[in-house]
Scaffold this motif. Sequence first.
Motif, PDB file in Angstrom:
ATOM      1  N   GLY A   8      47.648  51.972  34.258  1.00 29.17           N
ATOM      2  CA  GLY A   8      48.478  50.846  33.712  1.00 29.17           C
ATOM      3  C   GLY A   8      49.522  51.668  32.493  1.00 29.17           C
ATOM      4  O   GLY A   8      48.792  52.280  31.829  1.00 29.17           O
ATOM      5  N   GLY A  13      47.997  50.058  28.068  1.00 27.60           N
ATOM      6  CA  GLY A  13      48.055  51.549  28.589  1.00 27.60           C
ATOM      7  C   GLY A  13      48.702  52.290  27.757  1.00 27.60           C
ATOM      8  O   GLY A  13      48.257  53.308  27.152  1.00 27.60           O
ATOM      9  N   ILE A  32      49.077  56.436  34.832  1.00 32.88           N
ATOM     10  CA  ILE A  32      49.305  56.224  35.991  1.00 32.88           C
ATOM     11  C   ILE A  32      49.643  54.625  36.403  1.00 32.88           C
ATOM     12  O   ILE A  32      49.292  53.904  35.692  1.00 32.88           O
ATOM     13  CB  ILE A  32      47.941  56.409  37.058  1.00 32.88           C
ATOM     14  N   THR A  33      51.102  54.795  36.691  1.00 33.11           N
ATOM     15  CA  THR A  33      51.650  52.969  37.146  1.00 33.11           C
ATOM     16  C   THR A  33      52.140  53.293  38.166  1.00 33.11           C
ATOM     17  O   THR A  33      52.771  54.145  38.876  1.00 33.11           O
ATOM     18  CB  THR A  33      52.595  52.939  35.898  1.00 33.11           C
ATOM     19  N   GLU A  34      51.993  52.079  38.915  1.00 38.17           N
ATOM     20  CA  GLU A  34      52.633  51.658  40.254  1.00 38.17           C
ATOM     21  C   GLU A  34      53.947  51.487  40.037  1.00 38.17           C
ATOM     22  O   GLU A  34      54.870  51.385  40.940  1.00 38.17           O
ATOM     23  CB  GLU A  34      51.945  50.690  41.206  1.00 38.17           C
ATOM     24  N   GLU A  35      54.406  50.955  38.794  1.00 40.66           N
ATOM     25  CA  GLU A  35      55.975  50.686  38.754  1.00 40.66           C
ATOM     26  C   GLU A  35      56.968  51.829  38.345  1.00 40.66           C
ATOM     27  O   GLU A  35      56.253  53.120  38.498  1.00 40.66           O
ATOM     28  CB  GLU A  35      56.102  49.896  37.135  1.00 40.66           C
ATOM     29  N   ASN A  78      49.912  54.424  42.933  1.00 38.36           N
ATOM     30  CA  ASN A  78      48.923  53.343  42.926  1.00 38.36           C
ATOM     31  C   ASN A  78      47.551  53.880  42.814  1.00 38.36           C
ATOM     32  O   ASN A  78      47.093  55.087  43.522  1.00 38.36           O
ATOM     33  CB  ASN A  78      49.063  52.664  44.225  1.00 38.36           C
ATOM     34  N   GLY A 108      47.846  41.791  35.290  1.00 37.39           N
ATOM     35  CA  GLY A 108      47.311  40.742  36.298  1.00 37.39           C
ATOM     36  C   GLY A 108      48.742  40.609  37.505  1.00 37.39           C
ATOM     37  O   GLY A 108      49.854  41.590  37.323  1.00 37.39           O
ATOM     38  N   ASN A 243      44.139  41.794  37.710  1.00 38.67           N
ATOM     39  CA  ASN A 243      43.789  43.121  38.664  1.00 38.67           C
ATOM     40  C   ASN A 243      42.546  43.974  38.159  1.00 38.67           C
ATOM     41  O   ASN A 243      42.341  44.884  37.855  1.00 38.67           O
ATOM     42  CB  ASN A 243      44.966  44.069  38.562  1.00 38.67           C
ATOM     43  N   LEU A 246      39.608  47.580  40.515  1.00 48.10           N
ATOM     44  CA  LEU A 246      39.082  48.729  40.300  1.00 48.10           C
ATOM     45  C   LEU A 246      37.814  48.982  40.084  1.00 48.10           C
ATOM     46  O   LEU A 246      37.385  50.017  39.823  1.00 48.10           O
ATOM     47  CB  LEU A 246      40.118  49.650  39.557  1.00 48.10           C
ATOM     48  N   GLY A 275      43.834  44.698  27.527  1.00 48.55           N
ATOM     49  CA  GLY A 275      45.039  44.114  27.785  1.00 48.55           C
ATOM     50  C   GLY A 275      44.746  42.822  28.516  1.00 48.55           C
ATOM     51  O   GLY A 275      43.380  42.423  28.619  1.00 48.55           O
ATOM     52  N   ASP A 276      45.690  42.208  29.160  1.00 42.92           N
ATOM     53  CA  ASP A 276      45.579  41.032  30.068  1.00 42.92           C
ATOM     54  C   ASP A 276      44.494  40.964  30.953  1.00 42.92           C
ATOM     55  O   ASP A 276      43.854  39.998  31.408  1.00 42.92           O
ATOM     56  CB  ASP A 276      46.962  40.832  30.916  1.00 42.92           C
ATOM     57  N   SER A 293      48.555  37.936  26.035  1.00 47.98           N
ATOM     58  CA  SER A 293      49.596  38.229  24.820  1.00 47.98           C
ATOM     59  C   SER A 293      49.753  39.562  24.607  1.00 47.98           C
ATOM     60  O   SER A 293      48.959  40.489  24.782  1.00 47.98           O
ATOM     61  CB  SER A 293      49.351  37.295  23.662  1.00 47.98           C
ATOM     62  N   TRP A 294      51.077  39.698  24.181  1.00 46.39           N
ATOM     63  CA  TRP A 294      51.396  41.290  23.705  1.00 46.39           C
ATOM     64  C   TRP A 294      50.617  41.555  22.637  1.00 46.39           C
ATOM     65  O   TRP A 294      50.053  42.894  22.789  1.00 46.39           O
ATOM     66  CB  TRP A 294      53.037  41.184  23.336  1.00 46.39           C
TER      67      TRP A 294
HETATM   68  C1  FAD Z   1      58.617  36.793  31.034  1.00 54.43           C
HETATM   69  C2  FAD Z   1      57.521  37.021  30.173  1.00 54.43           C
HETATM   70  C3  FAD Z   1      57.636  36.649  28.948  1.00 54.43           C
HETATM   71  C4  FAD Z   1      56.471  36.861  28.111  1.00 54.43           C
HETATM   72  N1  FAD Z   1      56.520  36.591  26.903  1.00 54.43           N
HETATM   73  C5  FAD Z   1      55.475  36.733  26.018  1.00 54.43           C
HETATM   74  C6  FAD Z   1      55.724  36.503  24.337  1.00 54.43           C
HETATM   75  O1  FAD Z   1      56.813  35.863  24.183  1.00 54.43           O
HETATM   76  N2  FAD Z   1      54.824  36.804  23.650  1.00 54.43           N
HETATM   77  C7  FAD Z   1      53.211  37.278  24.103  1.00 54.43           C
HETATM   78  O2  FAD Z   1      52.703  37.459  23.044  1.00 54.43           O
HETATM   79  N3  FAD Z   1      53.543  37.665  25.563  1.00 54.43           N
HETATM   80  C8  FAD Z   1      54.509  37.446  26.321  1.00 54.43           C
HETATM   81  N4  FAD Z   1      54.342  37.934  27.764  1.00 54.43           N
HETATM   82  C9  FAD Z   1      53.146  38.472  28.150  1.00 54.43           C
HETATM   83  C10 FAD Z   1      52.749  39.876  27.906  1.00 54.43           C
HETATM   84  O3  FAD Z   1      54.236  40.602  28.157  1.00 54.43           O
HETATM   85  C11 FAD Z   1      51.543  40.290  28.486  1.00 54.43           C
HETATM   86  O4  FAD Z   1      50.478  39.723  27.958  1.00 54.43           O
HETATM   87  C12 FAD Z   1      51.345  41.952  28.159  1.00 54.43           C
HETATM   88  O5  FAD Z   1      52.704  42.667  28.381  1.00 54.43           O
HETATM   89  C13 FAD Z   1      50.353  42.433  29.200  1.00 54.43           C
HETATM   90  O6  FAD Z   1      50.166  43.900  28.875  1.00 54.43           O
HETATM   91  P1  FAD Z   1      49.298  44.873  29.701  1.00 54.43           P
HETATM   92  O7  FAD Z   1      49.610  45.924  29.161  1.00 54.43           O
HETATM   93  O8  FAD Z   1      48.060  44.060  29.414  1.00 54.43           O
HETATM   94  O9  FAD Z   1      49.516  44.448  31.296  1.00 54.43           O
HETATM   95  P2  FAD Z   1      50.696  44.579  31.994  1.00 54.43           P
HETATM   96  O10 FAD Z   1      52.062  44.667  31.085  1.00 54.43           O
HETATM   97  O11 FAD Z   1      50.710  43.959  33.255  1.00 54.43           O
HETATM   98  O12 FAD Z   1      50.536  46.214  32.562  1.00 54.43           O
HETATM   99  C14 FAD Z   1      49.629  46.399  33.796  1.00 54.43           C
HETATM  100  C15 FAD Z   1      50.257  47.542  34.497  1.00 54.43           C
HETATM  101  O13 FAD Z   1      49.323  48.014  35.381  1.00 54.43           O
HETATM  102  C16 FAD Z   1      49.933  48.477  36.529  1.00 54.43           C
HETATM  103  N5  FAD Z   1      48.955  48.628  37.691  1.00 54.43           N
HETATM  104  C17 FAD Z   1      47.999  47.619  37.880  1.00 54.43           C
HETATM  105  N6  FAD Z   1      47.153  47.850  38.866  1.00 54.43           N
HETATM  106  C18 FAD Z   1      47.431  49.181  39.134  1.00 54.43           C
HETATM  107  C19 FAD Z   1      46.840  50.151  40.132  1.00 54.43           C
HETATM  108  N7  FAD Z   1      45.996  49.821  40.817  1.00 54.43           N
HETATM  109  N8  FAD Z   1      47.690  51.339  40.152  1.00 54.43           N
HETATM  110  C20 FAD Z   1      48.569  51.794  39.143  1.00 54.43           C
HETATM  111  N9  FAD Z   1      49.290  50.781  38.284  1.00 54.43           N
HETATM  112  C21 FAD Z   1      48.569  49.378  38.408  1.00 54.43           C
HETATM  113  C22 FAD Z   1      50.812  47.123  37.151  1.00 54.43           C
HETATM  114  O14 FAD Z   1      51.790  47.522  37.706  1.00 54.43           O
HETATM  115  C23 FAD Z   1      51.402  47.005  35.304  1.00 54.43           C
HETATM  116  O15 FAD Z   1      52.757  47.908  35.141  1.00 54.43           O
HETATM  117  C24 FAD Z   1      55.235  37.568  28.581  1.00 54.43           C
HETATM  118  C25 FAD Z   1      55.300  37.886  29.765  1.00 54.43           C
HETATM  119  C26 FAD Z   1      56.444  37.835  30.658  1.00 54.43           C
HETATM  120  C27 FAD Z   1      56.426  38.527  32.181  1.00 54.43           C
END
Ligand code: FAD
Length: 412
Positions: A8, A13, A32-35, A78, A108, A243, A246, A275-276, A293-294
């Motif tokens: 991620g 990440g 590693i990211t699938e994006e 992935n 997620g 998600n 794993l 994270g989330d 949340s961020w």
């Molecule tokens: C439109 C929008 C607005 C938002 N606004 C706010 C806000 O105002 N304030 C706030 O606090 N939060 C906000 N959020 C929420 C915040 O963006 C998230 O809580 C935060 O980005 C989560 O980060 P993360 O790194 O935990 O997960 P993510 O950013 O979801 O990253 C996880 C990554 O892991 C990758 N992944 C998953 N499984 C695999 C796999 N098996 N192999 C490879 N890669 C994989 C996914 O593709 C993804 O890129 C918002 C979200 C969105 C979509």
Amino acid sequence: MSSYVIVGDGIAGATAAETICEEDSDADVTVITEEREPLYNRINIKEFAKGKMPEDFIRMHEKSWYEERDIDLRLNTNVWKIDPDEENVVLHDGEQIPYDKALLATGGTPRDLPVPHGDADGIHKFWTFVHSRRIRRDLENADDAVIVGAGLLGIDFAYALAENDVHGRYLMRGDRWWRYGLDEEGAEIIHDELRSVGVEPVFGEGVDRFEIDRLGQVEEVVGTTGERYPCDVAGVCIGLDLNTELTEGTDAEADEGILVDEYMRTDDPDIYAAGDVTEFHDVLIGERNINGSWDSAMGQGEIAAKNMVASERGDDLEEFSIVPKYSVSHFSMPFISLGSPTKGEEFAARRYDDKDYRRLAFKDGRLVGAVLIGNVRVVGQLTKVIQNGEKVEDRQDELLEEQIDLDAVAAD
Ligand SMILES: Cc1cc2nc3c(=O)[nH]c(=O)nc-3n(C[C@H](O)[C@H](O)[C@H](O)COP(=O)(O)OP(=O)(O)OC[C@H]3O[C@@H](n4cnc5c(N)ncnc54)[C@H](O)[C@@H]3O)c2cc1C
């Protein structure tokens, strides 16, 4: 030299990768990211969909950022599974990457609406930059849209419509927007805001099915009440499935999210999560919590990284304990959700005027969260009260004063 593999490249990440490099300059780090693109600001994809921010402002890291830190970044990749016996992360093409410590920062996946034609053209989820680009493209040619999902993400979709001059109907199953965070009085302020930008809230309404044209494009939502809503675009913002896959085959456990303690450790000593995706032991509320949340994702990524390095060295671990803030900037007044406002067992609220409101959430006599509309100047004081964890159930009046006097809150 220790090897760290991070799944991620969201804020959790990427922050973890940066922190590992700072803590251990000899570390071997793979992300590693699938994006298809490196870290971007997921929060700001809503500004992109609104047409208010160019692509360059959404990006956070270029590939060179990883190269400069000697991080092996794998895009479009992935992770298939974790092999804990061999301590390998297995990729979709069969490649195996060895780890001493692995971090699952997998976030997620937005849920689909399980109704007929729920995946037709013109029906959008809103989580990635790719989604945001498609939304913006479709909104440019749309007249009418429907939104489903009365939460914080749905509101972002609503304002993407408004800014693109698309008339919107916002279907809510209950009697108000964000019923877990707001009472009727607070939600009414947001309903008025929505109406003022051309988005009409429709209460007590769900989706029975979508109707499509000959080309498979959505043209109508049929509500659970039988009412029909014509639309060129629909936004489905009904939450995330975390998600957790794993963890299968490892000692790490998952319920709704991946279970971690306050140090971001799973039950497998070499696998951490951040994270989330986590369901973490929240020391501020004394129970498991999920926080999308961020702030929380970034903080967990940092703590997980420090603790992975510390545990490789046999050093003490650091606890995760922050009060996250989630701001919504679309309205004509400020809006902040603080801490865990949906975790309360008891609530106190006051509406001060048209656009000024506060709701406090208490659990076991302690303040665990708040929603502030209008006057957000008290955010610092409320954060301290949440962090202190003192019993303040009999201080509700003081906490609802327009200006909070922390001495009065603390007084016996
Ligand atoms: C439109 C929008 C607005 C938002 N606004 C706010 C806000 O105002 N304030 C706030 O606090 N939060 C906000 N959020 C929420 C915040 O963006 C998230 O809580 C935060 O980005 C989560 O980060 P993360 O790194 O935990 O997960 P993510 O950013 O979801 O990253 C996880 C990554 O892991 C990758 N992944 C998953 N499984 C695999 C796999 N098996 N192999 C490879 N890669 C994989 C996914 O593709 C993804 O890129 C918002 C979200 C969105 C979509």
